[in-house]
Each structure stands twice: as structure tokens, then as C-alpha cells.
Design an enzyme around this catalytic site. Structure first.
Site, PDB file in Angstrom:
ATOM      1  N   HIS A 123      36.739 -23.472  97.711  1.00 15.11           N
ATOM      2  CA  HIS A 123      37.963 -23.482  97.596  1.00 15.11           C
ATOM      3  C   HIS A 123      38.637 -22.171  97.887  1.00 15.11           C
ATOM      4  O   HIS A 123      39.628 -21.511  97.569  1.00 15.11           O
ATOM      5  CB  HIS A 123      38.727 -23.599  96.060  1.00 15.11           C
ATOM      6  N   ASP A 184      44.948 -22.811  87.076  1.00 13.32           N
ATOM      7  CA  ASP A 184      45.522 -24.133  86.995  1.00 13.32           C
ATOM      8  C   ASP A 184      44.836 -25.473  87.544  1.00 13.32           C
ATOM      9  O   ASP A 184      45.430 -26.400  87.491  1.00 13.32           O
ATOM     10  CB  ASP A 184      46.849 -23.814  87.735  1.00 13.32           C
ATOM     11  N   GLU A 294      54.397 -19.827  82.848  1.00 10.91           N
ATOM     12  CA  GLU A 294      54.568 -19.679  84.200  1.00 10.91           C
ATOM     13  C   GLU A 294      55.882 -19.905  84.713  1.00 10.91           C
ATOM     14  O   GLU A 294      56.980 -20.289  83.825  1.00 10.91           O
ATOM     15  CB  GLU A 294      53.468 -20.547  84.983  1.00 10.91           C
TER      16      GLU A 294
END
Length: 557
Positions: A123, A184, A294
Site C-alpha cells: 500500500h 483508517d 476527523e
């Protein structure tokens, strides 16, 4: 042929699908081929020095094995912009496989140009886990002791560096425990996030993931296996945390745990003024009352509240149905409060009281109650849908910034008011954190102010597009944002940083640069590790150090 309006609707639907997928996703070589299918390197034409070095790897006795063919996948990552082919992939079964490989390369000295990159769940965004004609280590194949959860006054879990956070969540929940800080998106490896920081909406309260680690096992650039903590091999411990893989490969981590809740009250509300939005965010993190905070910038998103209704309930249904979002810049506050079923009434009262202190648009308040696992793993179902549609493996030219609090309004005015005017190509996360929760002894670089904002432009580029949703337009847009940060002297820092020259890296680290170089010379003096970051070049580190000492002259590598 469809009308322009229908084509626009189809494009908006496609962008919205991607928007949902990465709504919370957060949470990273010498010659790089941007936007190419793969490096032009072919194993049959590898230079003699590298070819002979690769051949020598076959003499190593390993529990795992090397792959030399069908390794194109190791030249790809989530960013899908940089494709650099290695010469081999190591599939280790033991830590000694990693140690012996690096030790072998280190002993070759200047006769070898081989480098080593640790690859977790792929990632990274800018080819950071790739190694041009080098060795990529498949960390997910690393075997060893299973996840070991220790209960007690200071509970923790020991996990492999190649373990996914989602697996840690499920295992620790069996004991009623869970890590304190998350990203997240949970389908990332421990070693990958700890090499950067690991940031999410809990960071204001617990700091990033690197602030919640008791101990590490690390394989250095010399091939040494070292256990380190805040009391043992301290310099290596803090260097590796947030160290971008430059000082060692994390093979095991001891992660702090806390009692896990069972339920989450999940809340969204909109603002049409940035000052009210940011003031409320700062107020909430100062009170330390919610468990997750957030925010999101939403530019010209039609029918936004209707899209929330499948998962959330509006507090005022009639007023919510009349709200129009089209043509506006809106700011979404995203907050969550953890609780257990027997605490539901008290939690509701506390939440109502806290919400009464805020200045959101009343008709846009949406609420939901979900399980703790469902909340933390909220992105994965969207990932499955996107993979099915072939929309996962597209370019992701993300830009992640840390902006000082006293500059955030200036930043918002220019970026959201002038640079991003019509629409965005993905979610834009924005939320403040307290620097007091971040340990400045780690390698991570943050702004100097006590409170700073994470601003993450999580763009997705449509394949083959040459328009506003195309890769080169988004990259140019990112460049404008960075240019403004520089010209306005905002004091911004990149998170998941990416630079082309050592001078830029030096400016990024600022006063920490000398410490960073000293740690590199101590733990990876041949610059074998993490070549995809392009901070140091193989075999040139000693020349740079000598130049700094006045022993030789010449331009730094």
C-alpha cells in the site's frame, strides 16, 4: 450516444464510488519509471555485477526461498504510478532468512549494488517498497510465533512485522482488548505503518501508532537482529519508528492495548464556514471527550445527505431532505464515541451535551450505532466492490500534509477557494491533533506548533483520462498546493513524504537531518535498505559522511 448531462452523471457516480471507498482510508530508486507498466529491466540483461550478486544468493541456506521469475507484482503498489522491477523476491519463513540475506549483501561491500526493500501489503504510494534490480522481501510470508496477547496492568500484543492490523484486532478482541491507535484502513502490515507513523482519528487522544509501541525486533542494514525499546538500544528504537525503513526492517512489535468497547456512536454533521468547522474540531480535541475525530472537505457534491441514509439516520429527517449541497464547499465533522451496551443511556446524554456546544448546520446531523469492528473495518467492504469493478488498481496520486494550526485558515482559503474550485477527485481529510501526544524522539517530522492539522488529498486518477480527473492534472494540482505551501512559508511537512533529491530531504528533516544521517551511518552504512525512498544511494553514504567531515570534497549523492 448519451447526452452531456448523462455522461456527467455516469462520471459523478464513478467518482462517488471511489469517494466512498476511501472516505476514511488512511492512514505509504535510482531510476523510476512513472506511469509505466514496469521497469525496462530484464533479468537476462542485468549488469554483470548485479547478476553475479544475485547468483550468490542461491548459495544461502534459508527456511524460505527466493523467486527470480514471475515477480512483476513486486514492481507494483497501491499508488500505481511507479513500477520498478527487482531482480528477486525473498519469501522468508524466519527472521534469520531476512538477517542472512542482508548480512550476505553487506559482506559483499562495494562489489555489490544490491539493495533490499521490505514489502508488506503493497500500500505504498510512490514506489517506496520497490527495489530497482534489488531484493524485495515479502513480509507477509514471514512465519514465527503466533500473535501473543498478554493481559494485566499494562496489556500488550506481540505481532510479526508482516501481520495485518485487521488480524490483530480480531485476536485481541478475544481477550476484550484492542490497540489504542489505528489507521483508517486495517489491511496494512504492522511494519509498514510503524515505518511511517500510523494516523487516524484517534491520534489526537493517543498519538499515532508509533507512540503506542513498547518494543521492536529489527533487522538492521548490517543483518543484525536487534531487540530495542525505550530502555534498550534506544537510538535504534526511536530511529526505526517513523524512520521510513532506513535503519532496519521491523520483524516484530510489542503493541500497547486497552480495554475494547463493543459499540460505537458514529456521527456526521456539515458546516458551510471553515472557521466554525475548525474551531469546533479544536474545541473537541481539547476536551478529549470523543474517541475519534476527523473531518472532510466536500466540494460540489450533489445529494450528499441522501447518500448517507443507507448507514445513518438524520436527526431531523424533514429538514435534511430539504438541504441542498450542490455548488457548495462544505466541511464534514466526523466523530465517534465508544461505549458498551450497558452504558448506552449515559453515552447518549453525554453525546447530546457535547453536540449542543457545536456550530454545525442543524439539519445535517446524522447518527448511527455500529459495532466496534464494523466501525474500524469500515473501508474493506467498499474495497471488495471496487475490486470487482476493476477500480481498485488505478493510480492514486495522494498528497498528505501536516499544516500548523496558525496557518490552516490561510491554507484553506487558497487551496479550497482557488486551487480546488469545481470538484475533487477523491476525499479530502482534514483534522487537528495535539503535538503533546507525539513523541519527538522518533524519526517522524511534524510542524513546530503545538497543534497541527492533517490534510490528506486522497485522489484517484481515471485510467487513460487526459481531463481534470486524469493523473497528470492531479499531479499538477498537487504541485500547485506544494508550491503555495512553500511560497507562503506555512511551515508544512509532508506525511508519507516523497522527494527527488537529497537536498529536499534535508529541508524536510530540518534540524533532525544530522541525527537521521548519523543513524543511517550506524545502522545501514552501505545504504542497502529502502532504496525506493530515494534518500540515500547505495555505497555513497560513506562518501557523503566523509565530505561532511572535510575528508573529501565533492557534491553529495
Amino acid at each position: 450516444m448519451g447526452s452531456p448531462s448523462s455522461a456527467s452523471i455516469r462520471q459523478n457516480n464513478l467518482l462517488f464510488l471511489i469517494f466512498i471507498m476511501i472516505f476514511f482510508f488512511y492512514y505509504i530508486p535510482d531510476k523510476i519509471s512513472l506511469c509505466s507498466n514496469q521497469s525496462s529491466v530484464n533479468p537476462s540483461v542485468i549488469p554483470y555485477k548485479i547478476s553475479s550478486s544475485i547468483s550468490s544468493l542461491e548459495t544461502l541456506r534459508l527456511d524460505g526461498y527466493f523467486s527470480f521469475d514471475d515477480i512483476d507484482y513486486a514492481a507494483k503498489d497501491f499508488g500505481n504510478m511507479y513500477h520498478v522491477l527487482p531482480s528477486a523476491v525473498l519469501h522468508p519463513k524466519s527472521v534469520s532468512d531476512i538477517s542472512n540475506t542482508i548480512k550476505h549483501i553487506f559482506k559483499m561491500g562495494s562489489t555489490s549494488q544490491l539493495t533490499v526493500a521490505a514489502r508488506g501489503h503493497s500500500h505504498s504510494l510512490q514506489g517506496q517498497a520497490q527495489a530497482h534490480q534489488g531484493i524485495v522481501i515479502n513480509m507477509e510470508s514471514l512465519q514465527g510465533p503466533k500473535l501473543q496477547v498478554h493481559t494485566g496492568e499494562l496489556p500488550y500484543v506481540d505481532a510479526s512485522g508482516g501481520e495485518l492490523w485487521i488480524n490483530i484486532l480480531h485476536e485481541t478482541l478475544k481477550y476484550g482488548l484492542a490497540p489504542k491507535s489505528w489507521t483508517d484502513y486495517l489491511h496494512l502490515t504492522v511494519g509498514g505503518t510503524l515505518s511511517n507513523a500510523g494516523i487516524s482519528g484517534q491520534a489526537f487522544k493517543h498519538g499515532p501508532q508509533i507512540n503506542n509501541i513498547y518494543q521492536l525486533e529489527v533487522v538492521t542494514g548490517k543483518g543484525e537482529v536487534v531487540t530495542c525499546s525505550e530502555k534498550q538500544n534506544v537510538e535504534l528504537f526511536y530511529g526505526v519508528l517513523g524512520g521510513l525503513g532506513q535503519f532496519g526492517i521491523i520483524t516484530r512489535a510489542r503493541i500497547s492495548l486497552e480495554p475494547a468497547p463493543k459499540k460505537v456512536k458514529w456521527i456526521r454533521a456539515l458546516y458551510d464556514e471553515f472557521s466554525k468547522f475548525s474551531n469546533d474540531q479544536e474545541h473537541l480535541i481539547s476536551k478529549n471527550s470523543f474517541d475519534y475525530i476527523e473531518g472532510l472537505v466536500i466540494i460540489n457534491r450533489t445529494g450528499l445527505l441522501n447518500n448517507w441514509r443507507s448507514s445513518f439516520n438524520p436527526k431531523e429527517p424533514l429538514q435534511a431532505s430539504q438541504f441542498i449541497s450542490e455548488g457548495k464547499i462544505l466541511y464534514c465533522l466526523e466523530i465517534a464515541k465508544y461505549f458498551n451496551p450497558n452504558e448506552s443511556d449515559v453515552m447518549s446524554q453525554e453525546t447530546e451535551s457535547l453536540l449542543s456546544e457545536l456550530s454545525y448546520i442543524p439539519s445535517t446531523l446524522f447518527l448511527s450505532e455500529v459495532s466496534y469492528v464494523e466501525f474500524l473495518d469500515r473501508v474493506h467492504q467498499s474495497e471488495i466492490k471496487l475490486r470487482a469493478k476493476g477500480l481498485w488498481e488505478i493510480p492514486h496520486p495522494w498528497l498528505n500534509l501536516l499544516i500548523p494550526k496558525n496557518k490552516i485558515f490561510e491554507f484553506a482559503q487558497e487551496v479550497f477557494g482557488n486551487i480546488l474550485t469545481d470538484n475533487s477527485n477523491g476525499p479530502i481529510l482534514i483534522y487537528p491533533v495535539n503535538k503533546s501526544k507525539w513523541d519527538n524522539r522518533t524519526s517522524l517530522v511534524t510542524p513546530e506548533e503545538d497543534t497541527f492539522y492533517l490534510v490528506a488529498f486522497l485522489s484517484s486518477a481515471m485510467p487513460s483520462s487526459t481531463g481534470r480527473d486524469g493523473l497528470f492534472h492531479i499531479l499538477a494540482q498537487n504541485k500547485r498546493i506544494l508550491g503555495f505551501c512553500s511560497s507562503a512559508s506555512l511551515g508544512a511537512k509532508q506525511y508519507l513524504p516523497h522527494y527527488s533529491t537529497q537536498e529536499e530531504w534535508q529541508a524536510h528533516f530540518g534540524p533532525k537531518w544530522e541525527v537521521f544521517v548519523a543513524r543511517k551511518s550506524t545502522y545501514d552504512p552501505m545504504a542497502i535498505l529502502a532504496p525506493g525512498q530515494r534518500i540515500f544511494r547505495r555505497n555513497n553514504l560513506h562518501m557523503m559522511l566523509a565530505s561532511r567531515s572535510g575528508l573529501i570534497s565533492g557534491k553529495e549523492s
